[in-house]
Design a protein around this motif. Structure first.
Motif, PDB file in Angstrom:
ATOM      1  N   ILE A 286       0.404  -1.300   0.416  1.00  0.00           N
ATOM      2  CA  ILE A 286      -0.446  -0.117   0.020  1.00  0.00           C
ATOM      3  C   ILE A 286       0.493   1.445   0.278  1.00  0.00           C
ATOM      4  CG2 ILE A 286      -1.983   0.783   1.071  1.00  0.00           C
ATOM      5  CD1 ILE A 286      -2.684  -1.195   2.502  1.00  0.00           C
ATOM      6  N   GLY A 287       2.220   1.454   0.758  1.00  0.00           N
ATOM      7  CA  GLY A 287       3.261   2.535   0.636  1.00  0.00           C
ATOM      8  C   GLY A 287       3.379   2.919  -0.582  1.00  0.00           C
ATOM      9  N   LEU A 288       3.621   1.441  -1.007  1.00  0.00           N
ATOM     10  CA  LEU A 288       4.633   1.707  -2.395  1.00  0.00           C
ATOM     11  C   LEU A 288       3.125   2.429  -3.586  1.00  0.00           C
ATOM     12  CD1 LEU A 288       6.312  -1.481  -2.952  1.00  0.00           C
ATOM     13  CD2 LEU A 288       7.326   0.542  -3.061  1.00  0.00           C
ATOM     14  N   GLU A 289       2.286   2.436  -3.711  1.00  0.00           N
ATOM     15  CA  GLU A 289       1.396   2.484  -4.422  1.00  0.00           C
ATOM     16  C   GLU A 289       1.050   4.082  -3.519  1.00  0.00           C
ATOM     17  OE1 GLU A 289      -2.197   0.289  -3.953  1.00  0.00           O
ATOM     18  OE2 GLU A 289      -1.365  -1.461  -4.666  1.00  0.00           O
ATOM     19  N   ASP A 290       1.201   4.274  -3.150  1.00  0.00           N
ATOM     20  CA  ASP A 290       0.703   6.107  -2.690  1.00  0.00           C
ATOM     21  C   ASP A 290       1.692   6.853  -2.756  1.00  0.00           C
ATOM     22  OD1 ASP A 290      -1.737   4.906  -1.155  1.00  0.00           O
ATOM     23  OD2 ASP A 290      -1.118   4.738   1.057  1.00  0.00           O
ATOM     24  N   HIS A 291       2.844   5.866  -2.441  1.00  0.00           N
ATOM     25  CA  HIS A 291       3.708   7.027  -3.250  1.00  0.00           C
ATOM     26  C   HIS A 291       4.097   6.861  -4.370  1.00  0.00           C
ATOM     27  CE1 HIS A 291       8.375   7.042  -4.516  1.00  0.00           C
ATOM     28  NE2 HIS A 291       8.306   7.578  -3.372  1.00  0.00           N
ATOM     29  N   ASP A 292       3.363   6.660  -4.991  1.00  0.00           N
ATOM     30  CA  ASP A 292       4.036   6.338  -6.879  1.00  0.00           C
ATOM     31  C   ASP A 292       2.614   7.237  -7.335  1.00  0.00           C
ATOM     32  OD1 ASP A 292       5.326   4.702  -7.028  1.00  0.00           O
ATOM     33  OD2 ASP A 292       4.510   2.502  -7.608  1.00  0.00           O
ATOM     34  N   ARG A 293       1.414   7.304  -6.279  1.00  0.00           N
ATOM     35  CA  ARG A 293       0.187   8.391  -6.523  1.00  0.00           C
ATOM     36  C   ARG A 293       0.789   9.525  -5.980  1.00  0.00           C
ATOM     37  NH1 ARG A 293      -4.586   6.496  -3.742  1.00  0.00           N
ATOM     38  NH2 ARG A 293      -5.535   7.712  -4.753  1.00  0.00           N
ATOM     39  N   LEU A 294       1.838   9.404  -4.932  1.00  0.00           N
ATOM     40  CA  LEU A 294       2.239  11.253  -5.047  1.00  0.00           C
ATOM     41  C   LEU A 294       3.115  11.646  -5.941  1.00  0.00           C
ATOM     42  CD1 LEU A 294       1.522  12.799  -2.098  1.00  0.00           C
ATOM     43  CD2 LEU A 294       3.426  11.795  -1.250  1.00  0.00           C
ATOM     44  N   LEU A 295       4.474  11.041  -6.091  1.00  0.00           N
ATOM     45  CA  LEU A 295       5.077  11.036  -6.623  1.00  0.00           C
ATOM     46  C   LEU A 295       4.177  12.166  -8.204  1.00  0.00           C
ATOM     47  CD1 LEU A 295       7.680  11.444  -7.802  1.00  0.00           C
ATOM     48  CD2 LEU A 295       8.213   9.395  -8.251  1.00  0.00           C
ATOM     49  N   LEU A 296       3.376  11.054  -8.917  1.00  0.00           N
ATOM     50  CA  LEU A 296       2.652  11.451  -9.662  1.00  0.00           C
ATOM     51  C   LEU A 296       2.134  12.729 -10.204  1.00  0.00           C
ATOM     52  CD1 LEU A 296       1.291  11.678 -12.775  1.00  0.00           C
ATOM     53  CD2 LEU A 296      -0.634  10.316 -11.315  1.00  0.00           C
ATOM     54  N   VAL A 297       1.554  13.261  -8.719  1.00  0.00           N
ATOM     55  CA  VAL A 297       1.175  14.446  -8.166  1.00  0.00           C
ATOM     56  C   VAL A 297       2.313  15.746  -8.433  1.00  0.00           C
ATOM     57  CG1 VAL A 297      -0.403  16.012  -6.371  1.00  0.00           C
ATOM     58  CG2 VAL A 297      -0.992  13.644  -7.113  1.00  0.00           C
ATOM     59  N   HIS A 298       3.014  15.072  -6.975  1.00  0.00           N
ATOM     60  CA  HIS A 298       4.240  15.493  -7.497  1.00  0.00           C
ATOM     61  C   HIS A 298       4.614  16.227  -8.941  1.00  0.00           C
ATOM     62  CE1 HIS A 298       8.741  16.750  -7.007  1.00  0.00           C
ATOM     63  NE2 HIS A 298       8.371  17.591  -6.353  1.00  0.00           N
ATOM     64  N   ARG A 299       5.244  15.486  -9.011  1.00  0.00           N
ATOM     65  CA  ARG A 299       5.305  15.831 -11.015  1.00  0.00           C
ATOM     66  C   ARG A 299       4.259  16.897 -11.491  1.00  0.00           C
ATOM     67  NH1 ARG A 299       7.065   9.963 -12.494  1.00  0.00           N
ATOM     68  NH2 ARG A 299       9.583  10.131 -11.780  1.00  0.00           N
ATOM     69  N   ARG A 300       3.358  17.096 -11.402  1.00  0.00           N
ATOM     70  CA  ARG A 300       1.882  17.730 -11.960  1.00  0.00           C
ATOM     71  C   ARG A 300       1.556  19.289 -11.370  1.00  0.00           C
ATOM     72  NH1 ARG A 300      -3.717  14.957 -11.641  1.00  0.00           N
ATOM     73  NH2 ARG A 300      -4.306  16.829 -13.105  1.00  0.00           N
ATOM     74  N   LEU A 301       2.240  18.995 -10.119  1.00  0.00           N
ATOM     75  CA  LEU A 301       2.276  19.996  -9.636  1.00  0.00           C
ATOM     76  C   LEU A 301       3.591  20.926 -10.466  1.00  0.00           C
ATOM     77  CD1 LEU A 301       1.100  19.872  -6.140  1.00  0.00           C
ATOM     78  CD2 LEU A 301      -0.293  20.553  -7.627  1.00  0.00           C
ATOM     79  N   ALA A 302       4.469  20.146 -10.109  1.00  0.00           N
ATOM     80  CA  ALA A 302       5.839  20.897 -10.078  1.00  0.00           C
ATOM     81  C   ALA A 302       5.818  21.868 -11.809  1.00  0.00           C
ATOM     82  CB  ALA A 302       6.959  20.228 -10.031  1.00  0.00           C
ATOM     83  N   ALA A 303       5.206  21.054 -12.532  1.00  0.00           N
ATOM     84  CA  ALA A 303       4.493  21.696 -14.192  1.00  0.00           C
ATOM     85  C   ALA A 303       3.924  22.999 -13.746  1.00  0.00           C
ATOM     86  CB  ALA A 303       3.755  20.644 -15.213  1.00  0.00           C
ATOM     87  N   ARG A 304       3.409  23.569 -12.891  1.00  0.00           N
ATOM     88  CA  ARG A 304       2.229  24.375 -12.911  1.00  0.00           C
ATOM     89  C   ARG A 304       3.291  25.640 -11.848  1.00  0.00           C
ATOM     90  NH1 ARG A 304      -2.903  23.616 -13.164  1.00  0.00           N
ATOM     91  NH2 ARG A 304      -3.861  22.424 -13.836  1.00  0.00           N
ATOM     92  N   LEU A 305       4.167  25.355 -11.369  1.00  0.00           N
ATOM     93  CA  LEU A 305       5.055  26.618 -11.015  1.00  0.00           C
ATOM     94  C   LEU A 305       5.999  26.866 -11.902  1.00  0.00           C
ATOM     95  CD1 LEU A 305       6.317  24.099  -7.654  1.00  0.00           C
ATOM     96  CD2 LEU A 305       4.326  25.973  -8.136  1.00  0.00           C
ATOM     97  N   ALA A 306       6.234  26.246 -12.917  1.00  0.00           N
ATOM     98  CA  ALA A 306       6.752  27.127 -14.292  1.00  0.00           C
ATOM     99  C   ALA A 306       7.030  28.108 -14.469  1.00  0.00           C
ATOM    100  CB  ALA A 306       6.863  26.138 -15.459  1.00  0.00           C
TER     101      ALA A 306
END
Length: 371
Positions: A286-306
Motif C-alpha cells: 500500500i505504501g508503494l502504491e501511495d508513493h507512486d500516486r504522490l510522486l505523480l501528483v508532485h510532477r503535475r504540481l511542479a509543472a504548474r510552478l514553471a
C-alpha cells in the motif's frame, strides 16, 4: 494466558510470507531513500496508520476530522474515537522522533503508556515499575450511586414488610472494592507487560521480520494494555526500525493488518504469524502504491510552478499540499501566514490537480491525490 514462542520455527509454513514481507518492505524503504516526496509520504502515512488502527477496533474516524483535529481546527465536537485516533497519531510521531532503541527501554515504554515519572535505572528491556497514578482516583460517582441504590432497595424491602428498618450498611464500601479491583487489574497489566518484554528479548537471535511478527502476536495474546491494542503493531514497526530493516520510514503495520483481515482467522500460532507477515507485506505494498500516486501528483504540481515569480507562495502551498492528505483554506492560510483570499486564488490556479472533495460552499476541503 501465557505466550509460548514457537520452537523450532516452522520455516516450511512461514518462508513464503516471510520472503514477501522482506522484499516488499525493503523495496519501499529503498524507494523512499531518494524520493522527492518522502517527507510528504511519511506525514500522510501517519494519518493513514492512525485511521487504520481505529478501523481494526471497529471504529471509523473520517480522515478529514483527524486532519482538522490535528490542526486544532475542528468543525464539530470531537468524539471518543477521534480522541483515540489522535493518541495513535501522537504516539507514532513520538516513536519517529525518538532514537530507535528508546521504545524498548523503561523510559521509552513509560512515555508510550503515558506514565509521567518512569523508573530510570538502565536501558535493558524490562517492564516499568508499577504505578498507581492512573488508578489512584476511583470512580466516586459510581460508588455514591451504588450506595444510593442499596439504600433504596432496603427501604423498599422494609415498606413491603420483608425486613426491619435497621442500618445494615456493609462495612466495606463499594469505593474500596473498586479501588482494590483497579489495583489488581494494574498488577495484571504489569505482569503481562513484563512477559511481553521477555518475549521480545527472547527473539533477539531470530530474523528481524520474524521477531517483529512475534512481538505483534504476543501483544495481541497477552494484552498488556487492553486500552491500547494498536500499540502492539506500532512497537512491531519500531522493532523493525531498531533491527535495521527500515531506515527511511516507520512501517505501517496496522494498515497492512487491516488489509489482510479478510477471511477466516487462522488457527494456531503459526497461522497467526503468517497473517502478520502478510500484513507487513500488504502495508508496504500500500505504501508503494501511495508513493507512486504522490510522486505523480508532485510532477503535475511542479509543472504548474514553471514561470512563477521568485516571491510566489505557490511552491510553499504545493509543499503543504503534499504533506497533508486533506487541507482547508484556513489551515493553509495559518501555515503559510497569508490571507485566505490569497489561498483561494492559488488553489484556483492549481485546478484540476487540486480538487474540492466536499462539494460544500463552506468548510470545504481540498486534496491533490487523484480520485
Amino acid at each position: 494466558m501465557p505466550y509460548v514462542i514457537v520452537d523450532p520455527v516452522p520455516w516450511r509454513s512461514l518462508i513464503g510470507a516471510f520472503e514477501r514481507a522482506e522484499a516488499t518492505l525493503a523495496r519501499l524503504d529503498e524507494r523512499l531513500a531518494g524520493s522527492p516526496v518522502a517527507d510528504g509520504w511519511r506525514a500522510r502515512a501517519d494519518y493513514s496508520e492512525a485511521g487504520a488502527s481505529l478501523r481494526l477496533e471497529g471504529a471509523l474516524v473520517p480522515l478529514e476530522d483527524l486532519v482538522l483535529n490535528d490542526a486544532a481546527m475542528d468543525i464539530r465536537a470531537p468524539t471518543a474515537e477521534l480522541a483515540r485516533a489522535a493518541t495513535v497519531l501522537a504516539t507514532r510521531r513520538l516513536m519517529i522522533g525518538a532514537p530507535a532503541d528508546e521504545p524498548f527501554t523503561p523510559v521509552g515504554l513509560a512515555r508510550l503508556r503515558g506514565v509521567a515519572d518512569p523508573r530510570r535505572d538502565g536501558d535493558r528491556l524490562e517492564p516499568v515499575a508499577p504505578t498507581r497514578q492512573r488508578t489512584a482516583e476511583p470512580d466516586v460517582m459510581a460508588s455514591l450511586f451504588a450506595d444510593l441504590d442499596a439504600v433504596l432497595a432496603r427501604t423498599t424491602r422494609h415498606l413491603a414488610g420483608e425486613e426491619p428498618a435497621v442500618d445494615d450498611r456493609p462495612a466495606a464500601p463499594a469505593r474500596d472494592r473498586s479501588l482494590r479491583q483497579a489495583e489488581a487489574d494494574d498488577d495484571d497489566g504489569e505482569a503481562a507487560l513484563a512477559e511481553w518484554c521477555d518475549v521480545v528479548a527472547a527473539t533477539g537471535g531470530q530474523p528481524a521480520m520474524l521477531a517483529a511478527a512475534v512481538a505483534v502476536d504476543a501483544w495481541t495474546v497477552l494484552q498488556p494494555i487492553p486500552s491500547r491494542p494498536w500499540l502492539g503493531p506500532l512497537l512491531g514497526a519500531a522493532l523493525l526500525r531498531r533491527r535495521g530493516k527500515t531506515f527511511n520510514h516507520l512501517a505501517c503495520l496496522n494498515a497492512g493488518l487491516l488489509e489482510g483481515r479478510r477471511g477466516p482467522t487462522p488457527a494456531g500460532a503459526t497461522g497467526r504469524l503468517v497473517r502478520i507477515l502478510d500484513g507487513i507485506a500488504a502495508g508496504a505494498r500500500i505504501g508503494l502504491e501511495d508513493h507512486d500516486r504522490l510522486l505523480l501528483v508532485h510532477r503535475r504540481l511542479a509543472a504548474r510552478l514553471a514561470g512563477r515569480r521568485k516571491n510566489s507562495r505557490m511552491p510553499d502551498l504545493v509543499d503543504f499540499l503534499l504533506a497533508k492528505p486533506i487541507i482547508t483554506v484556513a489551515m493553509a492560510a495559518a501555515a503559510l501566514d497569508i490571507s485566505p483570499q490569497a489561498i483561494q486564488v492559488l488553489l484556483a490556479d492549481l485546478d484540476p490537480v487540486v480538487r474540492d472533495i466536499t462539494g460544500r460552499r463552506r468548510y470545504r476541503a481540498f486534496t491533490a491525490l487523484p480520485a
